[in-house]
Design a protein around this motif. Sequence first.
Motif, PDB file in Angstrom:
ATOM      1  N   PHE A   1      19.739   0.872 -12.923  1.00  0.00           N
ATOM      2  CA  PHE A   1      18.833   0.460 -11.853  1.00  0.00           C
ATOM      3  C   PHE A   1      17.404   0.354 -12.377  1.00  0.00           C
ATOM      4  N   ALA A   2      16.989   1.309 -13.181  1.00  0.00           N
ATOM      5  CA  ALA A   2      15.630   1.277 -13.739  1.00  0.00           C
ATOM      6  C   ALA A   2      15.447   0.077 -14.654  1.00  0.00           C
ATOM      7  N   ALA A   3      16.475  -0.234 -15.455  1.00  0.00           N
ATOM      8  CA  ALA A   3      16.342  -1.296 -16.445  1.00  0.00           C
ATOM      9  C   ALA A   3      16.589  -2.684 -15.869  1.00  0.00           C
ATOM     10  N   GLU A   4      17.545  -2.804 -14.944  1.00  0.00           N
ATOM     11  CA  GLU A   4      17.976  -4.119 -14.489  1.00  0.00           C
ATOM     12  C   GLU A   4      17.889  -4.336 -12.985  1.00  0.00           C
ATOM     13  N   GLY A   5      17.597  -3.271 -12.234  1.00  0.00           N
ATOM     14  CA  GLY A   5      17.635  -3.375 -10.781  1.00  0.00           C
ATOM     15  C   GLY A   5      16.740  -4.465 -10.224  1.00  0.00           C
ATOM     16  N   GLY A   6      15.524  -4.531 -10.692  1.00  0.00           N
ATOM     17  CA  GLY A   6      14.600  -5.536 -10.183  1.00  0.00           C
ATOM     18  C   GLY A   6      15.097  -6.944 -10.420  1.00  0.00           C
ATOM     19  N   ARG A   7      15.607  -7.195 -11.623  1.00  0.00           N
ATOM     20  CA  ARG A   7      16.126  -8.531 -11.945  1.00  0.00           C
ATOM     21  C   ARG A   7      17.336  -8.876 -11.094  1.00  0.00           C
ATOM     22  N   LEU A   8      18.239  -7.920 -10.914  1.00  0.00           N
ATOM     23  CA  LEU A   8      19.451  -8.190 -10.142  1.00  0.00           C
ATOM     24  C   LEU A   8      19.136  -8.407  -8.665  1.00  0.00           C
ATOM     25  N   ILE A   9      18.208  -7.655  -8.132  1.00  0.00           N
ATOM     26  CA  ILE A   9      17.815  -7.846  -6.732  1.00  0.00           C
ATOM     27  C   ILE A   9      17.210  -9.234  -6.547  1.00  0.00           C
ATOM     28  N   GLU A  10      16.314  -9.609  -7.447  1.00  0.00           N
ATOM     29  CA  GLU A  10      15.701 -10.943  -7.353  1.00  0.00           C
ATOM     30  C   GLU A  10      16.750 -12.030  -7.493  1.00  0.00           C
ATOM     31  N   LEU A  11      17.714 -11.822  -8.391  1.00  0.00           N
ATOM     32  CA  LEU A  11      18.783 -12.796  -8.576  1.00  0.00           C
ATOM     33  C   LEU A  11      19.608 -12.951  -7.298  1.00  0.00           C
ATOM     34  N   SER A  12      19.890 -11.844  -6.629  1.00  0.00           N
ATOM     35  CA  SER A  12      20.664 -11.924  -5.388  1.00  0.00           C
ATOM     36  C   SER A  12      19.935 -12.763  -4.341  1.00  0.00           C
ATOM     37  N   GLY A  13      18.629 -12.620  -4.278  1.00  0.00           N
ATOM     38  CA  GLY A  13      17.848 -13.435  -3.354  1.00  0.00           C
ATOM     39  C   GLY A  13      17.847 -14.900  -3.731  1.00  0.00           C
ATOM     40  N   ARG A  14      17.725 -15.162  -5.022  1.00  0.00           N
ATOM     41  CA  ARG A  14      17.676 -16.550  -5.485  1.00  0.00           C
ATOM     42  C   ARG A  14      19.007 -17.268  -5.250  1.00  0.00           C
ATOM     43  N   LEU A  15      20.121 -16.572  -5.469  1.00  0.00           N
ATOM     44  CA  LEU A  15      21.435 -17.176  -5.265  1.00  0.00           C
ATOM     45  C   LEU A  15      21.678 -17.491  -3.787  1.00  0.00           C
ATOM     46  N   ALA A  16      21.309 -16.552  -2.919  1.00  0.00           N
ATOM     47  CA  ALA A  16      21.479 -16.794  -1.481  1.00  0.00           C
ATOM     48  C   ALA A  16      20.603 -17.947  -1.013  1.00  0.00           C
ATOM     49  N   ARG A  17      19.372 -17.993  -1.502  1.00  0.00           N
ATOM     50  CA  ARG A  17      18.462 -19.069  -1.111  1.00  0.00           C
ATOM     51  C   ARG A  17      18.996 -20.424  -1.554  1.00  0.00           C
ATOM     52  N   SER A  18      19.522 -20.476  -2.777  1.00  0.00           N
ATOM     53  CA  SER A  18      20.058 -21.724  -3.296  1.00  0.00           C
ATOM     54  C   SER A  18      21.215 -22.218  -2.435  1.00  0.00           C
ATOM     55  N   ALA A  19      22.101 -21.300  -2.049  1.00  0.00           N
ATOM     56  CA  ALA A  19      23.226 -21.694  -1.198  1.00  0.00           C
ATOM     57  C   ALA A  19      22.747 -22.124   0.185  1.00  0.00           C
ATOM     58  N   ALA A  20      21.813 -21.384   0.758  1.00  0.00           N
ATOM     59  CA  ALA A  20      21.328 -21.689   2.105  1.00  0.00           C
ATOM     60  C   ALA A  20      20.613 -23.023   2.167  1.00  0.00           C
ATOM     61  N   ASP A  21      19.903 -23.356   1.115  1.00  0.00           N
ATOM     62  CA  ASP A  21      19.129 -24.591   1.126  1.00  0.00           C
ATOM     63  C   ASP A  21      19.995 -25.842   1.101  1.00  0.00           C
ATOM     64  N   ARG A  22      21.300 -25.677   0.898  1.00  0.00           N
ATOM     65  CA  ARG A  22      22.193 -26.835   0.926  1.00  0.00           C
ATOM     66  C   ARG A  22      22.473 -27.308   2.353  1.00  0.00           C
ATOM     67  N   LYS A  23      22.238 -26.437   3.334  1.00  0.00           N
ATOM     68  CA  LYS A  23      22.491 -26.824   4.724  1.00  0.00           C
ATOM     69  C   LYS A  23      21.278 -26.470   5.564  1.00  0.00           C
ATOM     70  N   THR A  24      20.646 -27.456   6.123  1.00  0.00           N
ATOM     71  CA  THR A  24      19.442 -27.265   6.910  1.00  0.00           C
ATOM     72  C   THR A  24      19.674 -26.256   8.033  1.00  0.00           C
ATOM     73  N   GLY A  25      18.724 -25.345   8.165  1.00  0.00           N
ATOM     74  CA  GLY A  25      18.787 -24.382   9.251  1.00  0.00           C
ATOM     75  C   GLY A  25      19.429 -23.063   8.897  1.00  0.00           C
TER      76      GLY A  25
END
Length: 302
Positions: free
Chosen positions: A73-97
Amino acid sequence: MMQEDIVILDGGMSRELERLGAPFRQPEWSALALIETPEIVERVHAEFIDAGAEVITTNNYAVVPFHIGEERFAAEGGRLIELSGRLARSAADRKTGTRVAGSIPPVFGSYLPQDFDPAHAPALLGKIVSGLARHVDLWLIETTSSIEEMKAAAKATSAAPKPLWVSYTLEDGHADSQIPTLRSGEPVRAAVEAAVASGAEAVLFNCSAPEVMEAAVKVAVAAVPEGVRIGVYANAFAKPADEIPANDGVDEIRHDLDPAAYAAWARRWKALGATLIGGCCGIGCGHIAALRRTLKPADQSS
């Protein structure tokens, strides 16, 4: 209640990740897919959206020391959390709303209110909020077992203000009880009032058996002011969640909660006033599609 008031949430990520070939084991749980197969995480988000989910939740629930360990968590937690947000955003942006809810999980383990550590919680919660903030549309404090746990998480989200949803997990060992409580033993009414006082625009109940949700929804509807939404996303565990040892294998899922059966429960929650409805552990894309067909049939042509 108007049909268009209903918002369909997504379901549980872990078994959908496993279904598509992602690694799936304890103790890392759904975090393992972020580490080893992030492309499958985005695919699951996309499949939930295709099934009818209008709000998807970031896959960082298990990115906490309880699941991945202090060092990782100390070494990779920040990167993994940000990645989870980026992946969800990418999927959501495929469908308006489609909206993305940023998961604020119990940082010391699910269903363990006695292990909450107020001294160490702010740093862990702050890391989650900072990692997700630029990718999400709202905060979802979920599987919250106590009022104290909720308040700490709500305070952390104030560093990046967005609409706040609070979701509590209920004591489900006695499904016939008409007096619903959190896993801490605190009454639902007090928990709902505390969430509203902390700025919640919605109060939900999740990761508990469908059988205990009705009593909680009734209490919540009576307790919230006008404009605050109520929601439900139940689990499909074969045993009450607090009887399942943490980080101890893959839990058995009920066989009586197929999509049609789950949708029948959802109709009851809707009738009581719930307007945010999805699923938690063991509730997959097929269930979400059934919710969409059942609760928003006029949307099927959209």
